[in-house]
Design a protein around this motif. Sequence first.
Motif, PDB file in Angstrom:
ATOM      1  N   LEU A 297      42.222  51.250  38.709  1.00 49.59           N
ATOM      2  CA  LEU A 297      41.814  49.870  38.950  1.00 49.59           C
ATOM      3  C   LEU A 297      40.904  49.391  37.822  1.00 49.59           C
ATOM      4  CD1 LEU A 297      41.558  47.283  40.609  1.00 49.59           C
ATOM      5  CD2 LEU A 297      39.753  48.408  41.954  1.00 49.59           C
ATOM      6  N   ALA A 298      39.985  50.238  37.383  1.00 48.58           N
ATOM      7  CA  ALA A 298      39.103  49.870  36.281  1.00 48.58           C
ATOM      8  C   ALA A 298      39.909  49.595  35.008  1.00 48.58           C
ATOM      9  CB  ALA A 298      38.082  50.990  36.032  1.00 48.58           C
ATOM     10  N   MET A 299      40.917  50.396  34.751  1.00 49.30           N
ATOM     11  CA  MET A 299      41.776  50.161  33.586  1.00 49.30           C
ATOM     12  C   MET A 299      42.483  48.813  33.702  1.00 49.30           C
ATOM     13  SD  MET A 299      43.566  53.861  32.887  1.00 49.30           S
ATOM     14  CE  MET A 299      42.609  55.341  32.495  1.00 49.30           C
ATOM     15  N   TYR A 300      42.972  48.477  34.889  1.00 50.34           N
ATOM     16  CA  TYR A 300      43.665  47.208  35.096  1.00 50.34           C
ATOM     17  C   TYR A 300      42.711  46.037  34.870  1.00 50.34           C
ATOM     18  CZ  TYR A 300      47.086  44.028  37.248  1.00 50.34           C
ATOM     19  OH  TYR A 300      47.997  43.015  37.483  1.00 50.34           O
ATOM     20  N   ILE A 301      41.492  46.164  35.392  1.00 56.26           N
ATOM     21  CA  ILE A 301      40.484  45.121  35.184  1.00 56.26           C
ATOM     22  C   ILE A 301      40.202  44.940  33.691  1.00 56.26           C
ATOM     23  CG2 ILE A 301      38.038  44.548  35.527  1.00 56.26           C
ATOM     24  CD1 ILE A 301      38.262  45.961  38.277  1.00 56.26           C
ATOM     25  N   ALA A 302      40.085  46.075  32.982  1.00 49.15           N
ATOM     26  CA  ALA A 302      39.797  46.018  31.548  1.00 49.15           C
ATOM     27  C   ALA A 302      40.939  45.366  30.769  1.00 49.15           C
ATOM     28  CB  ALA A 302      39.518  47.423  31.014  1.00 49.15           C
ATOM     29  N   VAL A 303      42.181  45.650  31.149  1.00 52.59           N
ATOM     30  CA  VAL A 303      43.322  44.998  30.496  1.00 52.59           C
ATOM     31  C   VAL A 303      43.270  43.498  30.749  1.00 52.59           C
ATOM     32  CG1 VAL A 303      45.836  44.752  30.476  1.00 52.59           C
ATOM     33  CG2 VAL A 303      44.820  47.020  30.557  1.00 52.59           C
ATOM     34  N   GLY A 304      42.955  43.108  31.977  1.00 51.40           N
ATOM     35  CA  GLY A 304      42.821  41.695  32.296  1.00 51.40           C
ATOM     36  C   GLY A 304      41.795  41.013  31.416  1.00 51.40           C
ATOM     37  N   GLU A 305      40.649  41.642  31.247  1.00 49.58           N
ATOM     38  CA  GLU A 305      39.591  41.072  30.402  1.00 49.58           C
ATOM     39  C   GLU A 305      40.077  40.914  28.968  1.00 49.58           C
ATOM     40  OE1 GLU A 305      36.103  43.449  30.818  1.00 49.58           O
ATOM     41  OE2 GLU A 305      35.704  42.792  32.878  1.00 49.58           O
ATOM     42  N   LYS A 306      40.825  41.900  28.461  1.00 46.80           N
ATOM     43  CA  LYS A 306      41.335  41.808  27.096  1.00 46.80           C
ATOM     44  C   LYS A 306      42.355  40.676  26.952  1.00 46.80           C
ATOM     45  CE  LYS A 306      40.532  46.527  25.483  1.00 46.80           C
ATOM     46  NZ  LYS A 306      40.008  46.196  24.146  1.00 46.80           N
ATOM     47  N   GLN A 307      43.055  40.362  28.077  1.00 54.53           N
ATOM     48  CA  GLN A 307      44.001  39.237  28.072  1.00 54.53           C
ATOM     49  C   GLN A 307      43.304  37.896  28.312  1.00 54.53           C
ATOM     50  OE1 GLN A 307      47.210  39.706  30.861  1.00 54.53           O
ATOM     51  NE2 GLN A 307      48.106  41.478  29.822  1.00 54.53           N
ATOM     52  N   GLY A 308      41.997  37.935  28.602  1.00 51.95           N
ATOM     53  CA  GLY A 308      41.279  36.713  28.923  1.00 51.95           C
ATOM     54  C   GLY A 308      41.394  36.315  30.383  1.00 51.95           C
ATOM     55  N   VAL A 309      41.810  37.255  31.246  1.00 53.53           N
ATOM     56  CA  VAL A 309      41.955  36.995  32.688  1.00 53.53           C
ATOM     57  C   VAL A 309      40.741  37.574  33.397  1.00 53.53           C
ATOM     58  CG1 VAL A 309      43.373  37.344  34.745  1.00 53.53           C
ATOM     59  CG2 VAL A 309      44.466  37.117  32.489  1.00 53.53           C
ATOM     60  N   SER A 310      39.966  36.720  34.033  1.00 53.87           N
ATOM     61  CA  SER A 310      38.764  37.174  34.713  1.00 53.87           C
ATOM     62  C   SER A 310      39.101  37.957  35.968  1.00 53.87           C
ATOM     63  CB  SER A 310      37.861  35.993  35.068  1.00 53.87           C
ATOM     64  OG  SER A 310      38.550  35.090  35.916  1.00 53.87           O
ATOM     65  N   LYS A 311      38.154  38.763  36.444  1.00 58.84           N
ATOM     66  CA  LYS A 311      38.377  39.630  37.601  1.00 58.84           C
ATOM     67  C   LYS A 311      38.808  38.841  38.829  1.00 58.84           C
ATOM     68  CE  LYS A 311      34.655  42.899  36.316  1.00 58.84           C
ATOM     69  NZ  LYS A 311      33.926  42.044  35.344  1.00 58.84           N
ATOM     70  N   ASP A 312      38.260  37.649  39.003  1.00 61.53           N
ATOM     71  CA  ASP A 312      38.552  36.886  40.217  1.00 61.53           C
ATOM     72  C   ASP A 312      39.954  36.288  40.230  1.00 61.53           C
ATOM     73  OD1 ASP A 312      37.750  35.140  38.145  1.00 61.53           O
ATOM     74  OD2 ASP A 312      37.293  33.570  39.597  1.00 61.53           O
ATOM     75  N   LYS A 313      40.689  36.436  39.104  1.00 61.19           N
ATOM     76  CA  LYS A 313      42.061  35.923  39.036  1.00 61.19           C
ATOM     77  C   LYS A 313      43.095  37.024  39.270  1.00 61.19           C
ATOM     78  CE  LYS A 313      41.133  31.603  37.745  1.00 61.19           C
ATOM     79  NZ  LYS A 313      39.671  31.672  37.688  1.00 61.19           N
ATOM     80  N   LEU A 314      42.655  38.278  39.292  1.00 62.62           N
ATOM     81  CA  LEU A 314      43.587  39.396  39.426  1.00 62.62           C
ATOM     82  C   LEU A 314      44.075  39.512  40.865  1.00 62.62           C
ATOM     83  CD1 LEU A 314      41.716  42.077  37.287  1.00 62.62           C
ATOM     84  CD2 LEU A 314      43.683  40.695  36.589  1.00 62.62           C
ATOM     85  N   ARG A 315      45.384  39.721  41.021  1.00 66.23           N
ATOM     86  CA  ARG A 315      45.976  39.885  42.343  1.00 66.23           C
ATOM     87  C   ARG A 315      46.798  41.179  42.376  1.00 66.23           C
ATOM     88  NH1 ARG A 315      49.950  36.708  43.346  1.00 66.23           N
ATOM     89  NH2 ARG A 315      50.275  36.044  41.186  1.00 66.23           N
ATOM     90  N   GLY A 316      46.647  41.900  43.464  1.00 63.93           N
ATOM     91  CA  GLY A 316      47.426  43.121  43.604  1.00 63.93           C
ATOM     92  C   GLY A 316      46.822  44.049  44.630  1.00 63.93           C
TER      93      GLY A 316
END
Length: 559
Positions: free
Chosen positions: A175-194
Amino acid sequence: MFKKEKLDQINESKKKWEENTVEKTISKFPERKEEFKTVSGNKVNRLYTPNDIEDFQYDEKLGFPGEYPYTRGAQPTMYRGRLWTMRMYAGFATAEESNQRYKYLIEQGSKGLSVAFDLPTQIGYDSDHPLSEGEVGKVGVAIDSLADMEILFDGIPLDKVSTSMTINAPAAVLLAMYIAVGEKQGVSKDKLRGTIQNDILKEYIARGTYIFPTEPSMRLITDIFEYCSDNVPRWNTISISGYHIREAGSTAAQEVGFTLADGIAYVEAAIKAGLDVDKFAPRLSFFFNAHNDLLEEVAKFRAARRLWAKIMKERFKAKSPKSMRLKFHTQTGGSTLTAQQPDNNIVRVAIQTLAAVLGGTQSLHTNSKDEALALPSEDSVRVALRTQQIVAHESGVTNTVDPLAGSYYIESKTDEIEQEAMKYIDKIDDIGGAPRAIDMGYIQKEIMDAAYQHQIEVENGERIVVGMNKYQTEEEPPKELLKVDPAVGERQKERIAKLKENRDNDKVNKALENLKGACEGTENVMPYILDAVKEYATLGEICGVMRDVFGEYEQSISL
């Protein structure tokens, strides 16, 4: 719901029907000489009438979709508003190859990704660990670090997809890796769904990919609950899984009872950790199996929804309707697939798809016809996805909510499964809760007994499996099966070596030391895992720190 006088009249009419019409027919055309029962072994009557649900109260047992007790569905309009999320479980070999499969699935109409990880990843080892030899990339994708996760989701915007990850013991790390990938894409944590599966109790019960003992494992889970409720609010923090319990051989009622007992244990652990039930419970999700017995499966899903609503309202005093609403993902039954005549599996999956949809699932993964033989090919994956799309758009079953409600058989079977499941939950409560029942081997033994009974029936021909123990044909060896290149392991080893050469190892060591301190204390470990991931610490290094502090789980009871 029915007046006694009317029930008596129906009962008398039924007796006359049996004595006259039925007996007359049977004398000329006897019924099949077999015991009529469900896949779970429960008797099925010739006919069901209002007398089989004589105490039925509509408001108490059914109500309306989207309202307590949610028997008729989690949402008011169900598939008239939005179809279920069509997920396809995929992942093999390297991150690059899996990334290409995900893009293919999205092009074919899949609305959600479902990630399969290889065995070393599932038990927290890097690809260069001696125990990983021969297993890298075989049953899923190898993910050793954030670098692999970046490749896995390259070109896939994480604010546009919902991703489910079948990962348990190291769920916090992935999950931490997924969050980190999101941040690198410019996607904030509150936008992640799954969803992360994150259900360690069923690993001890049925699957075996555990790492840590029960107590620290439960701590990791509640830390994820707390962290995500504050930082990743759209993420489902656990998928409490009956799927693997059913795959291990349980009955439908056992699948519901043992799964909800695990759910109770997670809720109790979170409350004990100081979390408010209405803050974390809405992000709990469930994961069930869809088997071949169409009507029993529909009843199972409805019973699970009603029972969980009662548990949350009455046992845990939840106030929010969202806390009482059981949301679930379904996967068609892998254990029902046969290596013989694999084309038959397409039909089985279609039946199971109907069961899941008629039962009100929120998302669905359909197995491919060749999965009893190997990882699925692109062609078979496409057919599996098309099965969902045909049911969605051509079958008509999505046009009305809970179309089988009111069936005397369905309502009787829903009541029966709910009552059986509740007996298991009561027994587990008497033992001291799910973790204690697991340590004692009670749950495992119940599943083993059910699986043994089913296997005996198959071997004796009492239960027919088409193409396997009846209607066999001579077959040529299967062709065009997907095979993972053995060189994948060597390539992953080279990638890890290069990663360790190029990263800032001082920062990595500092992050791992900080993580160790958090594990030894009482702080939430998620921020520390995220820091280590961002410095490109590997999965094995992070899990190694936790192994050193928490130890490893050992099955202490001989079943």
